[in-house]
Design a protein around this motif. Sequence first.
Motif, short mmCIF file in Angstrom:
data_model
loop_
_atom_site.label_atom_id
_atom_site.label_comp_id
_atom_site.label_asym_id
_atom_site.label_seq_id
_atom_site.Cartn_x
_atom_site.Cartn_y
_atom_site.Cartn_z
N CYS A 67 0.83 -1.19 0.00
CA CYS A 67 0.00 0.00 0.00
C CYS A 67 0.87 1.25 0.00
N VAL A 68 0.63 2.11 -0.97
CA VAL A 68 1.33 3.38 -1.09
C VAL A 68 0.25 4.45 -1.08
N GLY A 69 0.26 5.33 -0.10
CA GLY A 69 -0.84 6.29 0.03
C GLY A 69 -2.06 5.55 0.53
N ASP A 70 -3.05 5.37 -0.31
CA ASP A 70 -4.22 4.58 0.07
C ASP A 70 -4.57 3.54 -0.99
N ARG A 71 -3.57 3.19 -1.82
CA ARG A 71 -3.78 2.20 -2.89
C ARG A 71 -2.60 1.24 -2.96
N PHE A 72 -2.87 0.05 -3.43
CA PHE A 72 -1.82 -0.94 -3.65
C PHE A 72 -1.26 -0.72 -5.05
N THR A 73 -0.07 -0.11 -5.14
CA THR A 73 0.50 0.23 -6.45
C THR A 73 1.93 -0.29 -6.63
N GLN A 74 2.45 -0.98 -5.64
CA GLN A 74 3.79 -1.56 -5.75
C GLN A 74 3.73 -2.99 -5.26
N CYS A 75 4.72 -3.77 -5.69
CA CYS A 75 4.79 -5.15 -5.22
C CYS A 75 6.24 -5.53 -4.98
N VAL A 76 6.42 -6.60 -4.24
CA VAL A 76 7.74 -7.10 -3.92
C VAL A 76 7.66 -8.62 -3.80
N CYS A 77 8.72 -9.29 -4.19
CA CYS A 77 8.79 -10.75 -4.04
C CYS A 77 8.93 -11.10 -2.56
N GLY A 78 8.50 -12.29 -2.20
CA GLY A 78 8.72 -12.78 -0.85
C GLY A 78 10.21 -12.92 -0.60
N GLY A 79 10.59 -12.82 0.65
CA GLY A 79 12.00 -12.91 1.00
C GLY A 79 12.21 -13.80 2.21
N PRO A 80 13.44 -13.89 2.70
CA PRO A 80 13.74 -14.74 3.85
C PRO A 80 13.17 -14.14 5.14
N PHE A 81 13.02 -14.99 6.13
CA PHE A 81 12.56 -14.53 7.44
C PHE A 81 13.60 -13.60 8.04
N THR A 82 13.15 -12.50 8.59
CA THR A 82 13.98 -11.61 9.40
C THR A 82 13.12 -11.18 10.58
N PRO A 83 13.72 -10.75 11.68
CA PRO A 83 12.90 -10.27 12.80
C PRO A 83 11.97 -9.15 12.31
N GLY A 84 10.71 -9.25 12.68
CA GLY A 84 9.73 -8.27 12.25
C GLY A 84 8.89 -8.74 11.07
N THR A 85 9.12 -9.98 10.60
CA THR A 85 8.29 -10.52 9.52
C THR A 85 7.39 -11.61 10.07
N MET A 86 6.19 -11.68 9.54
CA MET A 86 5.24 -12.72 9.92
C MET A 86 4.59 -13.24 8.65
N CYS A 87 4.48 -14.54 8.53
CA CYS A 87 3.82 -15.15 7.39
C CYS A 87 2.35 -14.72 7.39
N PRO A 88 1.77 -14.43 6.21
CA PRO A 88 0.36 -14.05 6.18
C PRO A 88 -0.53 -15.13 6.77
N GLN A 89 -1.64 -14.72 7.35
CA GLN A 89 -2.59 -15.67 7.91
C GLN A 89 -3.05 -16.62 6.81
N THR A 90 -3.32 -17.82 7.17
CA THR A 90 -3.81 -18.90 6.30
C THR A 90 -2.77 -19.43 5.33
N PHE A 91 -1.53 -18.98 5.39
CA PHE A 91 -0.48 -19.47 4.50
C PHE A 91 0.62 -20.14 5.30
N ALA A 92 1.29 -21.10 4.66
CA ALA A 92 2.50 -21.68 5.22
C ALA A 92 3.64 -21.13 4.38
N CYS A 93 4.48 -20.30 4.97
CA CYS A 93 5.56 -19.67 4.22
C CYS A 93 6.74 -20.61 4.03
N GLY A 94 7.26 -20.65 2.81
CA GLY A 94 8.50 -21.33 2.54
C GLY A 94 9.64 -20.44 3.01
N THR A 95 10.85 -20.86 2.79
CA THR A 95 12.01 -20.10 3.28
C THR A 95 12.14 -18.73 2.65
N ASP A 96 11.59 -18.53 1.45
CA ASP A 96 11.68 -17.24 0.77
C ASP A 96 10.31 -16.67 0.44
#
Length: 124
Positions: A67-96
């Motif tokens: 979300c940028v401003g009040d709209r979703f206009t950018q995206c990013v690939c999933g990445g490795p776990f770092t402190p402060g990251t949480m897998c989205p609800q209902t998903f099982a996150c792989g290593t990346d």
Amino acid sequence: MVAALAFIAATAILGCSSNQDAFQPIAYNAQPWQPPPGWNPQPPCPVGYYVAIDTCPGCTGLSYALCVGDRFTQCVCGGPFTPGTMCPQTFACGTDDFPPQNWLEFIDYAGPGWAGLSHPRDGG
């Protein structure tokens, strides 16, 4: 000498301001993203929130609309776990498959473009 410095400063300011529409990534490795037809998260999103998607160009596995401003206009690939990251609800996150550090899931959306419609979910 003072006139020359003033000219250089004015040129530098104009050079920066003439490129106001240039893409500015909101997170590391973010890129411009166009939502798919039917995309309509409500209420409008606040900055710092993401939706898990699978349509970010060049990404495999989970990716994230940001979300940028009040709209979703950018995206990013999933990445490795770092402190402060949480897998989205209902998903099982792989290593990346983790979202950007310190971003929060916008849980009010499960419509067109949401990865849960096309990726297997936990228990699903």
